[in-house]
Design a protein around this motif. Structure first.
Motif, PDB file in Angstrom:
ATOM      1  N   GLU A  81      -3.943   5.116   5.220  1.00  0.00           N
ATOM      2  CA  GLU A  81      -2.778   4.242   5.005  1.00  0.00           C
ATOM      3  C   GLU A  81      -1.690   4.680   5.972  1.00  0.00           C
ATOM      4  N   THR A  83       1.900   5.047   5.658  1.00  0.00           N
ATOM      5  CA  THR A  83       3.196   5.678   5.353  1.00  0.00           C
ATOM      6  C   THR A  83       3.311   7.146   5.833  1.00  0.00           C
ATOM      7  N   ARG A 109     -10.830   3.598   4.852  1.00  0.00           N
ATOM      8  CA  ARG A 109     -11.100   4.212   3.540  1.00  0.00           C
ATOM      9  C   ARG A 109     -12.572   4.028   3.231  1.00  0.00           C
ATOM     10  N   GLU A 111     -14.783   3.080   0.951  1.00  0.00           N
ATOM     11  CA  GLU A 111     -14.831   2.414  -0.356  1.00  0.00           C
ATOM     12  C   GLU A 111     -16.087   1.568  -0.418  1.00  0.00           C
ATOM     13  N   TYR A 118     -12.740  -3.422   2.465  1.00  0.00           N
ATOM     14  CA  TYR A 118     -13.525  -2.963   3.617  1.00  0.00           C
ATOM     15  C   TYR A 118     -13.257  -1.489   3.869  1.00  0.00           C
ATOM     16  N   GLN A 123      -3.455  -3.184   7.945  1.00  0.00           N
ATOM     17  CA  GLN A 123      -2.286  -3.330   7.083  1.00  0.00           C
ATOM     18  C   GLN A 123      -1.091  -3.779   7.916  1.00  0.00           C
ATOM     19  N   GLU A 127       8.589   0.126   6.519  1.00  0.00           N
ATOM     20  CA  GLU A 127       9.133   1.335   5.881  1.00  0.00           C
ATOM     21  C   GLU A 127      10.630   1.389   6.192  1.00  0.00           C
ATOM     22  N   ARG A 254       0.432   2.653  -9.259  1.00  0.00           N
ATOM     23  CA  ARG A 254       0.052   2.736  -7.848  1.00  0.00           C
ATOM     24  C   ARG A 254      -0.819   3.985  -7.599  1.00  0.00           C
ATOM     25  N   TYR A 258       3.107   9.790  -4.005  1.00  0.00           N
ATOM     26  CA  TYR A 258       4.481   9.987  -3.512  1.00  0.00           C
ATOM     27  C   TYR A 258       5.510   9.028  -4.102  1.00  0.00           C
ATOM     28  N   TYR A 259       5.085   8.059  -4.914  1.00  0.00           N
ATOM     29  CA  TYR A 259       6.060   7.062  -5.375  1.00  0.00           C
ATOM     30  C   TYR A 259       7.067   7.621  -6.367  1.00  0.00           C
ATOM     31  N   SER A 276      -4.902  -7.753  -5.078  1.00  0.00           N
ATOM     32  CA  SER A 276      -3.615  -7.294  -4.583  1.00  0.00           C
ATOM     33  C   SER A 276      -3.473  -7.583  -3.085  1.00  0.00           C
ATOM     34  N   GLY A 278      -0.883  -6.917  -1.482  1.00  0.00           N
ATOM     35  CA  GLY A 278      -0.116  -5.820  -0.904  1.00  0.00           C
ATOM     36  C   GLY A 278       0.655  -5.103  -1.989  1.00  0.00           C
ATOM     37  N   GLY A 321       9.032   1.115   1.020  1.00  0.00           N
ATOM     38  CA  GLY A 321       8.269   0.257   1.934  1.00  0.00           C
ATOM     39  C   GLY A 321       7.130  -0.442   1.229  1.00  0.00           C
TER      40      GLY A 321
HETATM   41  P1  HAM Z   1      -2.007   0.491  -1.018  1.00  0.00           P
HETATM   42  O1  HAM Z   1      -1.725  -0.190  -2.323  1.00  0.00           O
HETATM   43  O2  HAM Z   1      -2.979   1.606  -1.039  1.00  0.00           O
HETATM   44  O3  HAM Z   1      -0.596   0.997  -0.476  1.00  0.00           O
HETATM   45  O4  HAM Z   1      -2.488  -0.573   0.044  1.00  0.00           O
HETATM   46  C1  HAM Z   1      -1.720  -1.720   0.324  1.00  0.00           C
HETATM   47  C2  HAM Z   1      -2.614  -2.931   0.501  1.00  0.00           C
HETATM   48  O5  HAM Z   1      -3.614  -2.688   1.480  1.00  0.00           O
HETATM   49  C3  HAM Z   1      -3.426  -3.305  -0.742  1.00  0.00           C
HETATM   50  O6  HAM Z   1      -2.635  -4.040  -1.645  1.00  0.00           O
HETATM   51  C4  HAM Z   1      -4.516  -4.180  -0.126  1.00  0.00           C
HETATM   52  O7  HAM Z   1      -4.045  -5.487   0.125  1.00  0.00           O
HETATM   53  C5  HAM Z   1      -4.761  -3.473   1.193  1.00  0.00           C
HETATM   54  N1  HAM Z   1      -5.958  -2.611   1.082  1.00  0.00           N
HETATM   55  C6  HAM Z   1      -6.049  -1.383   0.547  1.00  0.00           C
HETATM   56  N2  HAM Z   1      -7.305  -0.917   0.627  1.00  0.00           N
HETATM   57  C7  HAM Z   1      -8.040  -1.870   1.227  1.00  0.00           C
HETATM   58  C8  HAM Z   1      -9.416  -2.005   1.605  1.00  0.00           C
HETATM   59  N3  HAM Z   1     -10.281  -1.025   1.403  1.00  0.00           N
HETATM   60  N4  HAM Z   1      -9.820  -3.153   2.211  1.00  0.00           N
HETATM   61  C9  HAM Z   1      -8.931  -4.166   2.458  1.00  0.00           C
HETATM   62  N5  HAM Z   1      -7.618  -4.085   2.115  1.00  0.00           N
HETATM   63  C10 HAM Z   1      -7.180  -2.973   1.510  1.00  0.00           C
HETATM   64  C11 HAM Z   1      -0.435   1.668   0.702  1.00  0.00           C
HETATM   65  O8  HAM Z   1      -1.295   1.773   1.546  1.00  0.00           O
HETATM   66  C12 HAM Z   1       0.972   2.181   0.911  1.00  0.00           C
HETATM   67  N6  HAM Z   1       1.022   2.884   2.195  1.00  0.00           N
HETATM   68  C13 HAM Z   1       1.977   1.052   0.860  1.00  0.00           C
HETATM   69  C14 HAM Z   1       3.383   1.524   1.088  1.00  0.00           C
HETATM   70  C15 HAM Z   1       4.091   1.480   2.242  1.00  0.00           C
HETATM   71  N7  HAM Z   1       4.138   2.082   0.172  1.00  0.00           N
HETATM   72  C16 HAM Z   1       5.308   2.394   0.709  1.00  0.00           C
HETATM   73  N8  HAM Z   1       5.260   2.052   1.967  1.00  0.00           N
END
Ligand code: HAM
Length: 434
Positions: A81, A83, A109, A111, A118, A123, A127, A254, A258-259, A276, A278, A321
């Motif tokens: 991710e 951040t 990731r 997964e 995927y 993304q 931020e 979440r 870190y939140y 989701s 986002g 963010g």
């Molecule tokens: P997250 O909820 O882990 O947050 O991921 C954000 C979005 O990325 C998810 O809602 C989803 O739409 C997409 N996503 C996550 N994993 C996958 C995957 N394996 N395949 C496709 N899409 C995926 C974060 O990543 C934090 N960094 C968000 C953030 C920014 N918080 C504060 N600043």
């Protein structure tokens, strides 16, 4: 041997690649209106960065990271991710704060792949680093809503919660531990470990049996300290003033450690299990956490007549963010027709005699900002027209000896098949006017 793309990755070809470009441009335009600037960070970082920020007992860190040792014996990880990398960049480069940043980048990731999930995914993230006001929480959520509306997603709903802070979270943690104390033999093995290491993470469990048990678990909001509670109320007030619809989701914690305070998600009813689009939230302690702890040497205090070690004053750098999943957006976004069918002219000629004439025309059209494709491998008219069709060209311009002699060109509308003769000296203007 046949070669296949690795599991969980995607090849993005036209017309989907046009749609992807349009999504990214719309995102850039939307966030630029709020003063965000684009940054790019490395695809891999030192593994320690992610352990420190995302949290050692999260699913991402325990199960999903692509970690490897490089030839210099360093442990590196493909970023799961965006951040942590952004925060590291800001600290390392001494970027003046407050600052607002955005990125459009691939994440990794490990997964189980399924629709909308995927192993390599993009993304679109923003931020805000160094701003504490609840107004900015509401503005960040508003930006997400504005972007979804700009790309024609009408069914996006917003869920919000507060996950508290280090002051109020121990109370909630204790309530949760008490609740689970007589249910240990009913929860899955992973949750038993979560309960030991980081009880809040039990809410990330996908096991249906566990989820049923956690339905009755205590909720985080009643445990909030005064500061977190007031912040949450102010965020909801600011959202109301901006006329943004949202619902409360008491269960949302979440999946990242870190939140603090505000947490939110953008949900689409058209996505199925991976609903989701986002999510994001505040992370008021992460910047200080990653800045590391200064080592202060003891100094002799003459008045107290002894050595004392002062604790460094560490002003908090609040931050907030979100990140949106581009693959999920690609599933639900509905672009206007010209996005997936960009305007293209195909020039067709038949022999070397017409080549310089064709090239000159192409160059004039390109100067008028019109995209032109010339196929230099001469083929029969029918083959060339069929290729122009594959390219989704809007028009084909056909140049033969006759046309050159008469000073006209044949313009063929590729959709209707209609053809008309246009004087050579009018064609650029005619096409540019369309
Ligand atoms: P997250 O909820 O882990 O947050 O991921 C954000 C979005 O990325 C998810 O809602 C989803 O739409 C997409 N996503 C996550 N994993 C996958 C995957 N394996 N395949 C496709 N899409 C995926 C974060 O990543 C934090 N960094 C968000 C953030 C920014 N918080 C504060 N600043």
């Amino acid at each position: 041997m046949k070669y296949f793309r690795p599991k969980g990755t995607r090849d993005i070809l036209p017309p989907e690649s046009y749609k992807k470009y349009w999504i990214e441009e719309t995102f850039r335009k939307t966030v630029s209106k709020y003063g965000f600037v684009e940054i790019t960070t490395p695809v891999f970082e030192h593994t320690e960065l992610f352990l420190r920020s995302i949290g050692e007992s999260t699913d991402i860190v325990t199960k999903q990271m692509y970690t490897f040792t490089d030839q210099g014996e360093r442990s590196l990880t493909l970023r799961p991710e965006g951040t942590p990398g952004v925060v590291r960049t800001i600290i390392e480069n001494g970027v003046k704060l407050p600052g607002r940043f955005f990125y459009i980048e691939p994440m990794y990731r490990y997964e189980r792949p399924q629709k909308g999930r995927y192993r390599e995914f993009y993304q679109l993230g923003i931020e805000v680093i160094g701003e504490a006001s609840p107004e900015i929480d509401a503005e960040v959520i508003e930006i997400g809503a504005q972007f979804f509306s700009a790309i024609g997603i009408k069914d996006c709903s917003i869920q919000i919660n507060s996950v508290g802070c280090p002051e109020c979270r121990p109370k909630f943690r204790q309530e949760l531990v008490n609740f689970l104390s007589d249910k240990k033999d009913k929860i899955c093995e992973d949750c038993k470990i979560r309960l030991e290491k980081n009880p809040l993470r039990v809410f990330d469990c996908k096991n249906e049996n566990c989820q049923e048990i956690y339905e009755h678990a205590p909720k985080v909001r009643p445990s909030l300290c005064r500061n977190c509670y007031e912040h949450f109320l102010s965020v909801t007030k600011a959202l109301d003033e901006r006329e943004i619809d949202y619902t409360f989701n008491d269960r949302m914690v979440r999946g990242l450690d870190y939140y603090t305070k505000t947490a939110f998600e953008f949900i689409s009813s058209r996505l199925g299990a991976q609903d989701s689009l986002g999510g994001g939230g505040r992370y008021d302690d992460l910047v200080e956490e990653l800045r590391g702890h200064e080592i202060r040497l003891p100094r002799f205090d003459k008045i107290k007549d002894k050595f004392i070690t002062e604790q460094p004053i560490r002003p908090q750098t609040p931050a907030i963010g979100f990140a949106l999943g581009e693959e999920r957006i690609l599933i639900v976004a509905e672009p206007p027709k010209d996005v997936i069918q960009p305007k293209l002219i195909s020039i067709i000629y038949f022999s070397e005699k017409e080549l310089s004439y064709a090239k000159e025309l192409a160059s004039e059209l390109r100067q008028a900002e019109i995209s032109v494709y010339i196929n230099y491998d001469l083929k029969k008219l029918r083959t060339q027209l069929s290729y122009a069709d594959t390219l989704k060209a809007q028009f084909a311009i056909i140049i033969g000896e006759d046309e050159i002699a008469k000073g006209v060109l044949t313009l063929r509308d590729m959709e209707s098949g209609e053809q008309q003769n246009i004087p050579r000296n009018e064609i650029v203007k005619k096409l540019a006017d369309r």
